[in-house]
Scaffold this active site. Structure first.
Site, PDB file in Angstrom:
ATOM      1  N   HIS B 159       0.873  -1.168   0.000  1.00 53.07           N
ATOM      2  CA  HIS B 159       0.000   0.000   0.000  1.00 53.07           C
ATOM      3  C   HIS B 159       0.907   1.214   0.000  1.00 53.07           C
ATOM      4  CE1 HIS B 159      -3.703   2.289   0.926  1.00 53.07           C
ATOM      5  NE2 HIS B 159      -2.824   3.134   1.414  1.00 53.07           N
ATOM      6  N   CYS B 160       0.797   2.050  -1.019  1.00 50.18           N
ATOM      7  CA  CYS B 160       1.713   3.182  -1.156  1.00 50.18           C
ATOM      8  C   CYS B 160       1.005   4.482  -0.789  1.00 50.18           C
ATOM      9  CB  CYS B 160       2.227   3.256  -2.593  1.00 50.18           C
ATOM     10  SG  CYS B 160       3.488   4.527  -2.810  1.00 50.18           S
ATOM     11  N   PRO B 161       1.360   5.120   0.312  1.00 47.12           N
ATOM     12  CA  PRO B 161       0.709   6.384   0.669  1.00 47.12           C
ATOM     13  C   PRO B 161       1.070   7.517  -0.284  1.00 47.12           C
ATOM     14  CG  PRO B 161       2.398   5.790   2.289  1.00 47.12           C
ATOM     15  CD  PRO B 161       2.331   4.679   1.316  1.00 47.12           C
TER      16      PRO B 161
END
Lengths: 140, 410
Positions: B159-161
C-alpha cells in the site's frame, strides 16, 4: 424452494450451506491462471452427467486461460496503450475483456441448451468476481 | 436499485460515481502531486525561457511530454482498481464456512480457533491458501488483504501512501512506469536546471548572481536532487522484483528467498528476466472485477421462482436466472454497441479440440465464426431446449443488450 440459511453468530452453532446452490471453486494447481475445478459438486450428482459437466467447465477454462496468456497481440496492444499514456484504454477494449465477454456468451448458451433443460442455471463467473462458478438448482 | 459502488463495503474511497477508486486518505498523494506539478511549472515557466532560446525549443517540449506522461501514470496508479477481489456473497460464505473445521476445544481444554488454511500444490510447490473471514473468500496465491483499504488485492505488492492506493496486479505497471518516468524526469529537470544556471552565470560572469536572478532554478534542482535518491532507488528495487517475478509483499515475507530455503522455486517465474518483465509490464490487463457501475441485484439471496401471468414457472425461473446472467453480456463494452457485432476473432486462437460426448452441448455459438467450437459426438447441433423458455430468454437478452451503459473504465 428453500432460501439460503442465515449465518448464526454464536461459534457453537453450525453453519448450513445454501440448499439450492452448488459452487465450483477455483483450481490453483496450475498456478494463478484462471481455471475452475472440473470436479462435479455433490449437489449436482444425478442432475447432470459428469462428462457433460467436465466438458462445460473445460470449455470455459480454455477461454479463461486464453485471456491470461501473453500473446504477441496482447503485448502489442499494451505497448501501444503505454505509448499513448494509457489514454487509449478509454476507447479501446482489451483482449481480456473480449475473452470475458466470450465467456459470458458461452455461459448464456449453456444455460439455454445444457443447464436450462435440467432445471439448473449457471451464473457467469464474472458476476462472482471470478471466485466461483455458481450453479443454481431451480427445482429440488 | 442501488449501483454496486453505492453498497461497496470496503474502506477505499469510490469517486466519480464508481469510475475511480483510491485510498481514503489522500493527503500524501496531494503532496506528491504538488511537488511534481509545482516544480514542473516553475521549470517550464522560468528555466525554459533561457534554455529554449539558447539551446533548443525541444527542451521545454520534451519536458512537457515527460511531465504529462508522469502525471498520466500517477493518476492511473492512484485512481484505478489495484485488483480488488470482490467479497464473497453470503451463500458462498456459508458454503465455504460449512466445510471449515469449526472452533474446537481439545482434550486439554485449550481453545482451537477455526482452521482456515488449505494446502494447494502449484507447479510442484505447496502453497497454503488462507480463507479471508473479512472478504469471505479463499485468497488466491499471491493475493493479500490490505488493512488500510480493507480489501483482498490480487498480486498485492504494497500500500503506497505517496500514490494514495494499493499497488496490486492491475496497477503495478502504471506504478512502475511512474517510478521510471519520474526518475528520468527528475534527472532531466536537475540537469537542465544546472545547465540553465551555468548559462546564466556565464552571461553574468558570477554564479551567485545567477542564483539570485533565478531562485526557482535552485528550488527545482534541490527538489529534483532529493527526489532522485528515493525514486531511482525504488525504481531499481522494483526492476529487480519484476525480473524475479516477485512482489514486495512476497519479498518481505521471504516466500521465494532461495538463500533461506534453497529448494524453493518460484512457480510464477517465466524463466528469464526479460520474459518476466514483458509479462508484468505488457501482459494481459485484467478488467476491474468490482463492476461498480452495475446494479446491485441482491447477489446474496437465492433466486426465487416467480410465476408470471399464466406463463409456467420454468419459463419465469429461466427468465429470472438470465436476468442475472444476461446483463453482463454487454458489460465489457465501453461503447454503446450491440453485443452481436462484437468481433470474436481475438479468441479464435483457442484450440477447439474439446470433444463432448453428449449431444446436448451446442456445436457452435450463434453468430460466432471463430469462438471455441464444441463438437458433438454425432456432429448434430443442440436440441432439447425448453419450448417457450427460449423466447423468454431471447426477449431478456435483447432487452439487456440494447441498454448498455458507460462502464467502469479504471
Amino acid at each position: 424452494m428453500s432460501s439460503s440459511k442465515p449465518l448464526p453468530n454464536s461459534s457453537s452453532a453450525t453453519i448450513l450451506p445454501p440448499a439450492n446452490k452448488a459452487f465450483v471453486p477455483r483450481d490453483y494447481s496450475h498456478g494463478t491462471e484462471l481455471r475452475f475445478s472440473t470436479e462435479l459438486p455433490a449437489k449436482l450428482q444425478g442432475r447432470i452427467p459428469e462428462e457433460v459437466f467436465t466438458a462445460v467447465i473445460g470449455n470455459i477454462n480454455q477461454l479463461l486461460i486464453a485471456a491470461e496468456t501473453g500473446s504477441a497481440s496482447v503485448y502489442l496492444e499494451s505497448c501501444f496503450a503505454c505509448l499513448t499514456g494509457y489514454l487509449a484504454y478509454i476507447c479501446m477494449e482489451t483482449q481480456y475483456e473480449k475473452c470475458l465477454r466470450s465467456v459470458s456468451r458461452l455461459v448464456e448458451e449453456y444455460n439455454r441448451t445444457v443447464f436450462g433443460p435440467r432445471n439448473l442455471s449457471m451464473i457467469d463467473p464474472s458476476e462472482r468476481g471470478l471466485r466461483v462458478i455458481e450453479i443454481v438448482l431451480l427445482r429440488p | 436499485m442501488p449501483k454496486r459502488w453505492e453498497v461497496y463495503p470496503g474502506k477505499s474511497q469510490v469517486l466519480c460515481s464508481g469510475r475511480c477508486i483510491s485510498a481514503k486518505n489522500l493527503s500524501v498523494f496531494y503532496l506528491t502531486l504538488a511537488l511534481i506539478v509545482i516544480s514542473s511549472c516553475l521549470f517550464l515557466a522560468f528555466d525554459c525561457r533561457l534554455l529554449a532560446v539558447t539551446l533548443s525549443p525541444s527542451v521545454p517540449v520534451l519536458a512537457a511530454v515527460q511531465f504529462i506522461f508522469v502525471l498520466c501514470c500517477l493518476l492511473r496508479t492512484t485512481f484505478s482498481d489495484p485488483g480488488i477481489i470482490p467479497r464473497g456473497t453470503p451463500d458462498e460464505a456459508a458454503w465455504i464456512e460449512s466445510q471449515l473445521e469449526g472452533p474446537q476445544v481439545d482434550r486439554d481444554g485449550n481453545y482451537r480457533p477455526p482452521v482456515r488454511l488449505k494446502d494447494v500444490q502449484i507447479n510442484g510447490r505447496v502453497f497454503k491458501l488462507k480463507y479471508c473471514f473479512t472478504c469471505k473468500l479463499w485468497r488466491p496465491p499471491r493475493a493479500s488483504h490490505c488493512s488500510t483499504c480493507d480489501n483482498c488485492v490480487d498480486r498485492f505488492d504494497h500500500h503506497c501512501p505517496w500514490v494514495g492506493n494499493c499497488v496490486g496486479r492491475r496497477n503495478y505497471r502504471y506504478f512502475y512506469l511512474f517510478l521510471i518516468s519520474l526518475s528520468v524526469y527528475c534527472l532531466y529537470v536537475m540537469v537542465f536546471g544546472i545547465v540553465n544556471l551555468v548559462l546564466l552565470s556565464n552571461m553574468r560572469k558570477d554564479f551567485l548572481m545567477a542564483m539570485k536572478e533565478s531562485p526557482t532554478s535552485v528550488l527545482t534542482i534541490l527538489v529534483a536532487f532529493f527526489s532522485i535518491w528515493s525514486v531511482v532507488g525504488l525504481g531499481g528495487f522494483h526492476t529487480m522484483l519484476i525480473c524475479r517475478e516477485t512482489s514486495t509483499n512476497e519479498d518481505i515475507k521471504g516466500s521465494f528467498n532461495q538463500r533461506r530455503h534453497p529448494d524453493l522455486i518460484n512457480p510464477f517465474d517465466q524463466g528469464n528476466g526479460l520474459a518476466n518483465c514483458c509479462y508484468v509490464l505488457f501482459g494481459p490487463v485484467t478488467p476491474s472485477l468490482l463492476n461498480f457501475r452495475e446494479d446491485e441485484i441482491g447477489l446474496g439471496s437465492s433466486i426465487s421462482l416467480v410465476t408470471n401471468n399464466g406463463r409456467n414457472g420454468t419459463v419465469s425461473a429461466a427468465a429470472a436466472s438470465t436476468a442475472v446472467t444476461a446483463t453482463p453480456a454487454v458489460r465489457y463494452s465501453n461503447l454503446t454497441r450491440n453485443n452481436n457485432d462484437a468481433t470474436s476473432n481475438s479468441v479464435g486462437h483457442v484450440n477447439n479440440s474439446v470433444q463432448v460426448i453428449s449431444e446436448s452441448l451446442p456445436a457452435q455459438l450463434p453468430g460466432d465464426g471463430n469462438d471455441v467450437i464444441v463438437k458433438n459426438g454425432n456432429g448434430a447441433p443442440a436440441d432439447g431446449v425448453i419450448s417457450g423458455g427460449t423466447d423468454a430468454v431471447g426477449a431478456q437478452n435483447s432487452n439487456t443488450q440494447s441498454a448498455s451503459s458507460v462502464h467502469c473504465i479504471v
